[in-house]
Design a protein around this motif. Structure first.
Motif, short mmCIF file in Angstrom:
data_model
loop_
_atom_site.label_atom_id
_atom_site.label_comp_id
_atom_site.label_asym_id
_atom_site.label_seq_id
_atom_site.Cartn_x
_atom_site.Cartn_y
_atom_site.Cartn_z
N ASN A 180 55.89 75.60 -0.99
CA ASN A 180 55.05 77.59 -1.37
C ASN A 180 53.80 77.39 -1.15
N ASP A 181 52.61 78.72 -1.06
CA ASP A 181 51.35 78.41 -0.79
C ASP A 181 50.68 77.70 -1.65
N PHE A 182 50.55 78.16 -3.14
CA PHE A 182 50.41 76.99 -4.36
C PHE A 182 50.13 75.73 -4.20
N LEU A 183 51.31 75.14 -3.52
CA LEU A 183 51.40 73.98 -3.72
C LEU A 183 50.89 73.23 -2.88
N ALA A 184 50.80 73.85 -1.60
CA ALA A 184 50.48 73.42 -0.51
C ALA A 184 48.95 73.74 -0.35
N LEU A 185 48.61 74.28 -1.22
CA LEU A 185 46.64 74.49 -1.63
C LEU A 185 46.24 73.16 -2.64
N ILE A 186 47.14 73.17 -3.82
CA ILE A 186 46.67 71.96 -4.47
C ILE A 186 46.56 71.03 -3.78
N MET A 187 48.11 70.30 -3.22
CA MET A 187 48.27 68.94 -2.09
C MET A 187 47.10 68.59 -1.08
N PHE A 204 41.06 81.64 -5.04
CA PHE A 204 41.61 83.77 -5.78
C PHE A 204 40.74 84.05 -4.00
N ILE A 205 40.14 83.34 -3.11
CA ILE A 205 39.81 84.60 -1.86
C ILE A 205 41.17 84.15 -0.81
N TYR A 206 41.42 82.69 -0.85
CA TYR A 206 42.82 82.77 -0.31
C TYR A 206 44.08 84.02 -0.40
N PHE A 207 44.33 84.39 -1.73
CA PHE A 207 45.52 85.31 -2.01
C PHE A 207 44.47 86.82 -1.95
N LEU A 208 43.71 86.73 -2.20
CA LEU A 208 42.46 88.32 -2.02
C LEU A 208 42.61 88.65 -0.45
N ALA A 209 42.55 87.54 0.45
CA ALA A 209 41.90 88.17 1.33
C ALA A 209 43.63 88.73 1.75
N GLY A 210 44.69 87.73 1.64
CA GLY A 210 45.81 87.86 1.59
C GLY A 210 46.61 89.21 1.72
N TRP A 211 46.11 89.73 0.42
CA TRP A 211 46.62 90.74 0.31
C TRP A 211 45.61 92.05 0.72
N ILE A 212 44.60 91.71 0.87
CA ILE A 212 44.05 92.97 1.86
C ILE A 212 44.65 92.83 3.09
N PHE A 213 44.94 91.89 4.01
CA PHE A 213 44.76 91.93 5.01
C PHE A 213 46.28 92.43 4.95
N TYR A 214 47.43 92.26 4.21
CA TYR A 214 48.52 92.89 4.22
C TYR A 214 48.29 94.54 3.34
N LEU A 215 47.27 94.61 2.98
CA LEU A 215 47.10 96.72 3.17
C LEU A 215 46.54 97.74 4.14
N LEU A 216 46.11 96.08 4.50
CA LEU A 216 45.92 96.65 6.42
C LEU A 216 47.02 96.72 7.41
N SER A 240 46.70 80.59 7.93
CA SER A 240 44.95 79.74 7.90
C SER A 240 43.85 80.54 8.45
N VAL A 241 44.02 81.52 7.80
CA VAL A 241 42.94 82.47 8.30
C VAL A 241 42.36 82.68 6.97
N ASN A 242 43.30 82.92 6.19
CA ASN A 242 43.24 83.07 4.33
C ASN A 242 42.25 82.14 4.49
N LYS A 243 42.88 80.42 4.91
CA LYS A 243 42.93 79.15 4.03
C LYS A 243 41.36 78.88 4.55
N ILE A 244 40.84 79.32 5.76
CA ILE A 244 39.32 78.98 6.11
C ILE A 244 38.08 80.41 5.30
N LEU A 245 38.58 81.60 5.02
CA LEU A 245 37.63 81.79 4.49
C LEU A 245 38.18 81.86 2.80
#
Length: 129
Positions: free
Chosen positions: A99-106, A22-34, A41-46
């Motif tokens: 894709n992002d989600f599969l990479a996150l799961i694995m 959730f934080i990964y995708f939320l951060a990505g969305w917020i950074f995109y909007l900005l 990787s920054v989203n992943k760290i968060l």
């Protein structure tokens, strides 16, 4: 090390995974909007930081029946650092091909073994204090 302990650990890990994602995708969305071009990787760290706090809070009480303290959080965090690094390294490689989600799961699934072993060490030591 019982089956119940491992089951609790992985159940809590699954909950933490959803916080992480959730934080990964939320951060990505917020950074995109900005308008910021931020590496995934920054989203992943968060997300990993959020997951770490979640797993500590629940594993201390539910899985390992331990008490909360700053020293146990620092010890837990330091043992989980290796798993976090493994997670981030695997994710950084997999994101190139999946894709992002599969990479996150694995990446989370593979790193969970290191995290479990670190948690056992951390909370066992904490309970012996």
């Amino acid at each position: 090390m019982s089956i119940k302990t491992a089951a609790n650990f992985y159940f809590i890990g699954a909950i933490a995974f959803f916080f992480d994602a959730f934080i990964y995708f939320l951060a990505g969305w917020i950074f995109y909007l900005l308008g910021w071009d931020i590496s995934p990787s920054v989203n992943k760290i968060l997300g990993l930081i959020t997951g770490l706090i979640t797993t500590y809070a629940y594993n201390a009480k539910i899985t390992f029946s331990s008490r909360y303290s700053w020293s146990s959080f620092v010890r837990y965090s330091s043992t989980q650092l290796f798993g976090l690094i493994v997670n981030l390294m695997i994710f950084s490689c997999l994101i190139l091909f999946l894709n992002d989600f599969l990479a996150l799961i694995m990446s989370t699934g593979i790193a969970s073994v290191a995290n479990y072993l670190g948690a056992i060490f951390s909370f066992k030591r904490n309970n012996n204090d």
